[in-house]
Design a protein around this motif. Structure first.
Motif, short mmCIF file in Angstrom:
data_model
loop_
_atom_site.label_atom_id
_atom_site.label_comp_id
_atom_site.label_asym_id
_atom_site.label_seq_id
_atom_site.Cartn_x
_atom_site.Cartn_y
_atom_site.Cartn_z
N ALA A 537 0.83 -1.21 0.00
CA ALA A 537 0.00 0.00 0.00
C ALA A 537 0.86 1.25 0.00
O ALA A 537 0.57 2.22 -0.72
N ALA A 538 1.92 1.25 0.80
CA ALA A 538 2.83 2.40 0.81
C ALA A 538 3.53 2.55 -0.54
O ALA A 538 3.71 3.67 -1.04
N HIS A 539 3.92 1.43 -1.14
CA HIS A 539 4.54 1.49 -2.46
C HIS A 539 3.58 2.12 -3.48
O HIS A 539 4.00 2.92 -4.33
N LEU A 540 2.31 1.79 -3.40
CA LEU A 540 1.36 2.32 -4.38
C LEU A 540 1.10 3.80 -4.19
O LEU A 540 0.81 4.51 -5.16
N VAL A 541 1.19 4.28 -2.96
CA VAL A 541 1.09 5.72 -2.75
C VAL A 541 2.19 6.43 -3.53
O VAL A 541 1.97 7.43 -4.22
N GLU A 542 3.41 5.90 -3.43
CA GLU A 542 4.52 6.49 -4.17
C GLU A 542 4.35 6.30 -5.68
O GLU A 542 4.64 7.20 -6.48
N ALA A 543 3.89 5.12 -6.08
CA ALA A 543 3.73 4.85 -7.51
C ALA A 543 2.75 5.81 -8.17
O ALA A 543 2.90 6.18 -9.34
N ARG A 544 1.73 6.22 -7.42
CA ARG A 544 0.71 7.13 -7.97
C ARG A 544 1.14 8.59 -7.94
O ARG A 544 0.48 9.45 -8.52
N ALA A 545 2.24 8.89 -7.24
CA ALA A 545 2.60 10.29 -6.99
C ALA A 545 3.06 11.03 -8.23
O ALA A 545 2.99 12.26 -8.29
N GLY A 546 3.54 10.29 -9.23
CA GLY A 546 3.98 10.93 -10.45
C GLY A 546 5.29 11.68 -10.28
O GLY A 546 6.03 11.50 -9.31
N LEU A 547 5.57 12.54 -11.23
CA LEU A 547 6.86 13.21 -11.31
C LEU A 547 6.86 14.61 -10.70
O LEU A 547 7.92 15.19 -10.47
N GLY A 548 5.67 15.13 -10.40
CA GLY A 548 5.56 16.54 -10.04
C GLY A 548 6.49 17.00 -8.94
O GLY A 548 7.21 18.00 -9.08
N ASP A 549 6.48 16.32 -7.80
CA ASP A 549 7.30 16.78 -6.67
C ASP A 549 8.79 16.66 -6.98
O ASP A 549 9.60 17.46 -6.51
N LEU A 550 9.16 15.67 -7.80
CA LEU A 550 10.57 15.51 -8.17
C LEU A 550 10.99 16.60 -9.15
O LEU A 550 12.09 17.15 -9.06
N SER A 551 10.12 16.93 -10.10
CA SER A 551 10.43 17.97 -11.07
C SER A 551 10.52 19.34 -10.41
O SER A 551 11.25 20.23 -10.89
N ALA A 552 9.78 19.52 -9.33
CA ALA A 552 9.78 20.82 -8.66
C ALA A 552 11.11 21.13 -7.99
O ALA A 552 11.43 22.30 -7.72
N LEU A 553 11.90 20.11 -7.72
CA LEU A 553 13.21 20.32 -7.10
C LEU A 553 14.18 20.89 -8.12
O LEU A 553 14.34 20.34 -9.21
N SER A 554 14.81 21.98 -7.77
CA SER A 554 15.85 22.54 -8.65
C SER A 554 17.14 21.77 -8.44
O SER A 554 17.29 20.99 -7.48
N ASP A 555 18.10 22.00 -9.33
CA ASP A 555 19.41 21.40 -9.16
C ASP A 555 20.02 21.82 -7.84
O ASP A 555 20.67 21.02 -7.15
N ALA A 556 19.80 23.06 -7.46
CA ALA A 556 20.35 23.56 -6.19
C ALA A 556 19.72 22.83 -5.01
O ALA A 556 20.39 22.53 -4.02
N ASP A 557 18.40 22.54 -5.11
CA ASP A 557 17.72 21.79 -4.04
C ASP A 557 18.36 20.43 -3.83
O ASP A 557 18.38 19.90 -2.71
N LEU A 558 18.88 19.87 -4.91
CA LEU A 558 19.49 18.54 -4.84
C LEU A 558 20.99 18.60 -4.60
O LEU A 558 21.66 17.56 -4.60
N GLY A 559 21.51 19.79 -4.41
CA GLY A 559 22.93 19.93 -4.16
C GLY A 559 23.79 19.72 -5.38
O GLY A 559 24.98 19.39 -5.28
N LEU A 560 23.19 19.89 -6.57
CA LEU A 560 23.93 19.65 -7.81
C LEU A 560 24.71 20.89 -8.25
O LEU A 560 24.32 22.00 -7.94
#
Length: 560
Positions: A537-560
């Motif tokens: 069930a926890a895996h499916l919550v993540e599976a449904r989350a899509g790319l949005g929150d990951l795309s919102a992170l800038s390179d600086a947010d990720l320390g790149l």
């Protein structure tokens, strides 16, 4: 306690959980009688216990070494390899026309599981030969087959696969190795390959390299790649190793684990190569080898998990701390979940192997699609279980697990690479939600229907467990429909989570089958279904989350 091959577990799974009987009923595998299966499992288990398991520690302490241009294997490996070869184990599933036994892949994977648990570093050598054998059976000319297959099957020669280059890992299309036609049917192969397991050794008379390279004027990317056979020694007119080819081992990698398995940097310096299959069709031929290897690597993870579980169980039974630690609730939790996960992963892998066998013997698109769908799940989940169980094994040992002399840490170090090679587990997940769902999810939905039907059949005897499995399958069905409606970037972001959710539900399905077949297994099924299945069930919550929150992170947010 030393490793003991779990022969009885394979008998039970292949009899009751993932039956081998339908495979043996097909004419192609008619020789896989119950008596033959029993003999194969028993003899393979004996070989693993007596010839391979005693060398596992030696491979870690006395690694393969490069000496005057030749890789010297761990002491004892040559004798154990001869035992494997002389027993016919390399050619267990290979075609009889070239000396193989022609038995089902399900049996072959059971043997590979036991060999991996006994000594993973050595098992890698025949595993690579098996993959090369399958590639040559499907794509090589009759003349090449006649020359190479009998020697690979007998173990006289060994095989490797050469894909990766310093700048071309998962992006195989970026490779730079070149193949220049010589006008006599041979090609001059030039380039460097890295991460070549067992790229050389002193335990076989010849090492046969399958090498991906690009012909002059070939298209960019994977469409312009061809496959070549490049032997260490060029066969003479009688098929014996002759003149040395223009290739060498540049160095051996210094690795986290698997020290007994030499990982070579290979240099091809105008080496003589022979085309395998059609020009520019190298990836299709290599994928035949890789698909075999992906299931087998999942099995490697399961084999190491079995060995780690056995060691942890033995330690817990004898270690006294406020009583024997096996009586402590948290230790019992660890041992129970380890055992439950090993069973689930092993059943998934054998289900994949049975599907491969049925596709080969009976034909039909459904079996082929089932095998294709299960392959990335078997690889990724089997290796994740290997990592998780071996790490938990260290925890069961407490402080002694962190001390190398106990051997518990070696399992963690050795198995870690299985989630990386033959396609990282992230790539397996992308394959699952991409190419393996290009059918609109038909293969997935057929599996889910089978799980739900099985749960319905179990309701009368195990209503609480059956209800949970049915509900999980139905929720996974809804999540699959959601995934199919997403675009590929969103789908890809949840791919790993989706794969793990599917594996969890499949594992529950096979535990439920086991409990129905043998009431003594209900207790372990209850542990899995009540404690591990809910992770889906926890895996499916993540599976449904899509790319949005990951795309919102800038390179600086990720320390790149």
């Amino acid at each position: 306690m030393s490793y003991r091959a779990p022969v009885g577990e394979f008998r039970f799974i292949l009899d009751e959980v993932v039956p081998l009987a339908p495979v043996a009923a097909e004419a192609r595998f008619a020789e896989a009688t119950p008596e033959t299966v029993e003999a194969i499992l028993t003899e393979a288990g004996r070989m693993c216990d007596t010839a391979l398991a005693p060398l596992n520690r030696a491979g870690d302490l006395h690694p393969a070494r490069l000496e005057n241009g030749v890789v010297r294997a761990t002491p004892g490996f040559a004798d154990a390899y001869r035992t494997i070869a002389e027993g016919g184990w390399i050619g267990l599933a290979a075609g009889p026309e070239h000396g193989g036994m022609g038995l089902p892949q399900a049996l072959n994977m059971a043997v590979n599981d036991m060999m991996s648990g006994a000594c993973l570093a050595l098992q890698l050598n025949p595993l690579l030969s098996q993959g090369q054998i399958e590639a040559l059976e499907h794509h090589a000319s009759p003349e090449m087959q006649a020359l190479y297959l009998p020697r690979l099957i007998s173990g006289e020669w060994s095989g490797t696969m050469n894909l990766t280059e310093p700048q071309a890992g998962s992006d195989v299309g970026a490779l730079r190795s070149k193949a220049e036609p010589r006008g006599d049917g041979t090609y001059a192969i030039t380039g460097q390959k890295i991460f070549i397991s067992w790229g050389d050794s002193d335990i076989t008379a010849n090492v046969c390299h399958l090498v991906l390279a690009r012909l002059p004027g070939a298209a960019a990317g994977t469409r312009g790649i061809s496959l070549f056979m490049v032997p260490k020694y060029l066969p003479d007119a009688d098929g014996n190793p002759g003149a040395a080819n223009s290739l060498k081992v540049v160095s051996l990698e210094h690795k986290m684990g698997l020290h007994g398995s030499p990982t070579c940097v290979m240099a091809f310096e105008g080496a003589t190569g022979f085309l395998v299959g059609a020009e520019n069709r190298g990836m299709a031929a290599m994928f035949t080898m890789m698909n075999n290897a992906r299931l087998a690597v999942g099995v490697q993870g399961i084999g190491v998990a079995e060995a780690a579980l056995q060691k942890a169980t033995a330690y817990a039974a004898e270690r006294a701390q406020m009583g024997v630690i096996a009586g402590h609730p948290d230790v019992r939790r660890m041992l129970a979940t380890m055992r439950a996960d090993v069973f689930a992963a092993r059943s998934i892998a054998l289900a994949c192997a049975v599907a491969l066998d049925m596709a080969r013997a009976a034909g039909g698109a459904d079996w082929a699609a089932r095998a294709a769908f299960l392959t990335p799940i078997a690889k990724a989940f089997g290796t994740e279980v290997g990592i998780r169980v071996s790490e938990t094994g260290v925890q069961v040992h407490g402080g002694m697990g962190y001390v190398e002399e106990t051997g518990a840490a070696q399992f963690c170090r050795d198995v870690r690479v299985t989630a990386i090679y033959e396609g990282t587990n992230g790539i397996q997940a992308l394959d699952l939600v991409g190419r393996k769902m290009a059918d609109g999810g038909e293969a997935a939905f057929r599996l889910l229907q089978e799980i739900e039907d099985g749960a319905e059949d179990a309701r009368a005897r195990l209503p609480d467990l059956a209800g949970k499995v049915w509900a999980a399958a139905e929720t996974l069905r809804e999540a699959t429909e959601t995934l199919l409606a997403q675009d590929m970037p969103d789908r890809s972001a949840g791919a790993v989570a989706y794969l793990m959710a599917f594996a969890r539900v499949l594992g529950a399905h096979y535990h439920l089958r086991a409990a129905l077949a043998d009431p003594t297994r209900e207790k372990l099924a209850r542990v899995y279904i009540l404690r591990l299945l809910p992770h889906y069930a926890a895996h499916l919550v993540e599976a449904r989350a899509g790319l949005g929150d990951l795309s919102a992170l800038s390179d600086a947010d990720l320390g790149l």
